[in-house]
Design a protein around this motif. Structure first.
Motif, short mmCIF file in Angstrom:
data_model
loop_
_atom_site.label_atom_id
_atom_site.label_comp_id
_atom_site.label_asym_id
_atom_site.label_seq_id
_atom_site.Cartn_x
_atom_site.Cartn_y
_atom_site.Cartn_z
N ARG A 51 0.82 -1.21 0.00
CA ARG A 51 0.00 0.00 0.00
C ARG A 51 0.86 1.27 0.00
O ARG A 51 0.32 2.37 -0.13
N ARG A 52 2.15 1.12 0.17
CA ARG A 52 3.03 2.29 0.18
C ARG A 52 3.59 2.55 -1.21
O ARG A 52 3.99 1.62 -1.92
N ALA A 53 3.62 3.81 -1.58
CA ALA A 53 4.14 4.19 -2.90
C ALA A 53 5.64 4.46 -2.82
O ALA A 53 6.22 4.60 -1.74
N TYR A 54 6.27 4.52 -3.98
CA TYR A 54 7.67 4.90 -4.11
C TYR A 54 7.81 5.56 -5.47
O TYR A 54 6.97 5.38 -6.36
N ASN A 55 8.88 6.30 -5.65
CA ASN A 55 9.08 7.03 -6.91
C ASN A 55 9.91 6.18 -7.87
O ASN A 55 11.08 5.90 -7.61
N VAL A 56 9.31 5.77 -8.98
CA VAL A 56 10.01 4.90 -9.93
C VAL A 56 11.18 5.63 -10.60
O VAL A 56 12.07 4.98 -11.16
N ARG A 57 11.19 6.95 -10.51
CA ARG A 57 12.33 7.69 -11.08
C ARG A 57 13.64 7.28 -10.41
O ARG A 57 14.70 7.31 -11.03
N LYS A 58 13.57 6.91 -9.13
CA LYS A 58 14.76 6.45 -8.42
C LYS A 58 15.30 5.17 -9.06
O LYS A 58 16.52 5.01 -9.24
N VAL A 59 14.42 4.26 -9.43
CA VAL A 59 14.82 3.02 -10.09
C VAL A 59 15.50 3.33 -11.42
O VAL A 59 16.56 2.77 -11.75
N ILE A 60 14.91 4.23 -12.19
CA ILE A 60 15.46 4.58 -13.50
C ILE A 60 16.84 5.22 -13.36
O ILE A 60 17.78 4.85 -14.09
N GLU A 61 16.98 6.14 -12.42
CA GLU A 61 18.26 6.83 -12.22
C GLU A 61 19.36 5.85 -11.83
O GLU A 61 20.51 5.97 -12.29
N VAL A 62 19.04 4.87 -10.99
CA VAL A 62 20.05 3.90 -10.55
C VAL A 62 20.42 2.94 -11.67
O VAL A 62 21.60 2.62 -11.87
N LEU A 63 19.43 2.47 -12.43
CA LEU A 63 19.70 1.52 -13.50
C LEU A 63 20.52 2.14 -14.64
O LEU A 63 21.39 1.50 -15.23
N ALA A 64 20.25 3.40 -14.95
CA ALA A 64 20.85 4.05 -16.12
C ALA A 64 22.30 4.44 -15.87
O ALA A 64 22.74 4.59 -14.72
N ASP A 65 23.04 4.61 -16.97
CA ASP A 65 24.35 5.23 -16.86
C ASP A 65 24.19 6.58 -16.19
O ASP A 65 23.17 7.27 -16.39
N LYS A 66 25.16 6.99 -15.42
CA LYS A 66 25.08 8.27 -14.71
C LYS A 66 24.89 9.43 -15.68
O LYS A 66 25.51 9.48 -16.74
N ASP A 67 24.01 10.34 -15.31
CA ASP A 67 23.74 11.57 -16.07
C ASP A 67 23.23 11.29 -17.49
O ASP A 67 23.46 12.07 -18.40
N SER A 68 22.52 10.17 -17.65
CA SER A 68 22.05 9.83 -19.00
C SER A 68 20.53 9.84 -19.13
O SER A 68 19.99 9.48 -20.17
N VAL A 69 19.81 10.24 -18.07
CA VAL A 69 18.35 10.17 -18.08
C VAL A 69 17.75 11.47 -18.60
O VAL A 69 18.10 12.56 -18.15
N LEU A 70 16.86 11.35 -19.57
CA LEU A 70 16.11 12.50 -20.08
C LEU A 70 14.63 12.12 -20.09
O LEU A 70 14.18 11.37 -20.96
N GLU A 71 13.87 12.64 -19.13
CA GLU A 71 12.45 12.32 -19.06
C GLU A 71 11.66 13.26 -19.95
O GLU A 71 11.89 14.47 -19.97
#
Length: 288
Positions: A51-71
């Motif tokens: 029932r608790r939410a979390y921000n999936v952006r954290k998952v994306i940032e960790v999985l991706a190469d550093k400084d490579s995320v463009l939403e």
């Protein structure tokens, strides 16, 4: 609010920088010199309580190469996050359920946004990574007025007809038509894995109990006893739909340690064939 803007910037200099970064994902090149974050933090991203939410952006940032995320379109269709990233230097498009909004249930704006994003990735031979944590499609009279039945089918059609490889990671909830759309087995992903926190089902477990065991629940007159029976039946149904139980029925390729997700995705990408060069446009990208 209309979803017309992909990226909002302060001035012309930022606009040029954003355009340069965006176009860089489409050059077809494998970029060297990438770094990655500590992957062990992924083990603690998904809360114990469903029932608790979390921000999936954290998952994306960790999985991706550093400084490579463009939403793209972060303020529109917020039930799904669409981002261009690099994995091991390779451009990848991410379509991710966002539990912070509508608990990740897919509504019309999210469908429209994700469908066009999938078309862009397909047109430029960019693999698509789907991060699934959805209780399904939104329901209710107000949602139906937005044409969800049509727009959600648009997203399914975009993914089903794409010829680029898809990679699916089920983070938590994989329920109903929402999961079917978000990279399930029938869409033939190159890999379909689940974290230990994954829950599988045709619909939400609590709602399923209300339908499957309605006679038993209605027969219990005492409200407290009925609540206890509902809780027991829910726990029993959950045990049969955990990540491990579901994988045992061959509905996932494997249940994995979240910290190994990036490595597994990189190894999968390395096995995929390089797209043949083209001199003509592959497909149209609808302007919706």
């Amino acid at each position: 609010a209309s979803g017309v803007i992909d990226l909002l910037v302060e001035d012309e200099a930022q606009a040029i920088a954003a355009a340069q970064k965006y176009l860089g994902y489409f050059d077809g090149k494998q970029h060297d010199g990438f770094e990655a974050a500590d992957q062990s933090v992924l083990r603690d991203v998904v809360p114990e309580s469903p029932r608790r939410a979390y921000n999936v952006r954290k998952v994306i940032e960790v999985l991706a190469d550093k400084d490579s995320v463009l939403e793209l379109k972060p303020a529109y269709g917020r039930a799904i996050v669409t981002s261009l990233i690099r994995l091991g230097g390779r451009a990848v498009g991410v379509v991710a359920s966002q539990p912070m909004f509508l608990a990740g249930a897919i509504d019309t704006p999210a469908s429209v946004k994700a469908a066009r994003f999938a078309q862009i990735c397909d047109a430029f031979d960019i693999p698509v990574l789907l991060l699934c944590d959805t209780p399904g499609l939104m329901v209710g009279p107000e949602v139906e007025k937005t044409g969800l039945v049509r727009h959600s089918a648009r997203l399914l059609s975009a993914l089903a007809n794409a010829t680029v490889p898809m990679l699916t990671v089920v983070l938590r909830k994989a329920y109903g038509l929402g999961y079917y759309i978000m990279g399930s087995q029938p869409l033939n992903p190159a890999i379909l894995v689940a974290w230990p926190t994954a829950e599988f089902g045709g619909m939400g477990i609590e709602g399923a109990v209300n339908i499957i065991y309605r006679k038993e629940l209605d027969a219990e007159a005492d409200p407290l006893a009925r609540a206890e029976l509902h809780r027991a039946l829910t726990d029993e149904l959950k045990r049969g739909n955990t990540a491990v139980e579901t994988a045992g029925r061959f509905l996932y390729d494997d249940v994995i340690d979240p910290a190994e997700t990036r490595d597994i995705l990189l190894r999968t990408l390395a096995t995929l064939p390089i797209p043949a060069p083209r001199t003509t446009r592959k497909r149209i990208i609808e302007p919706f």
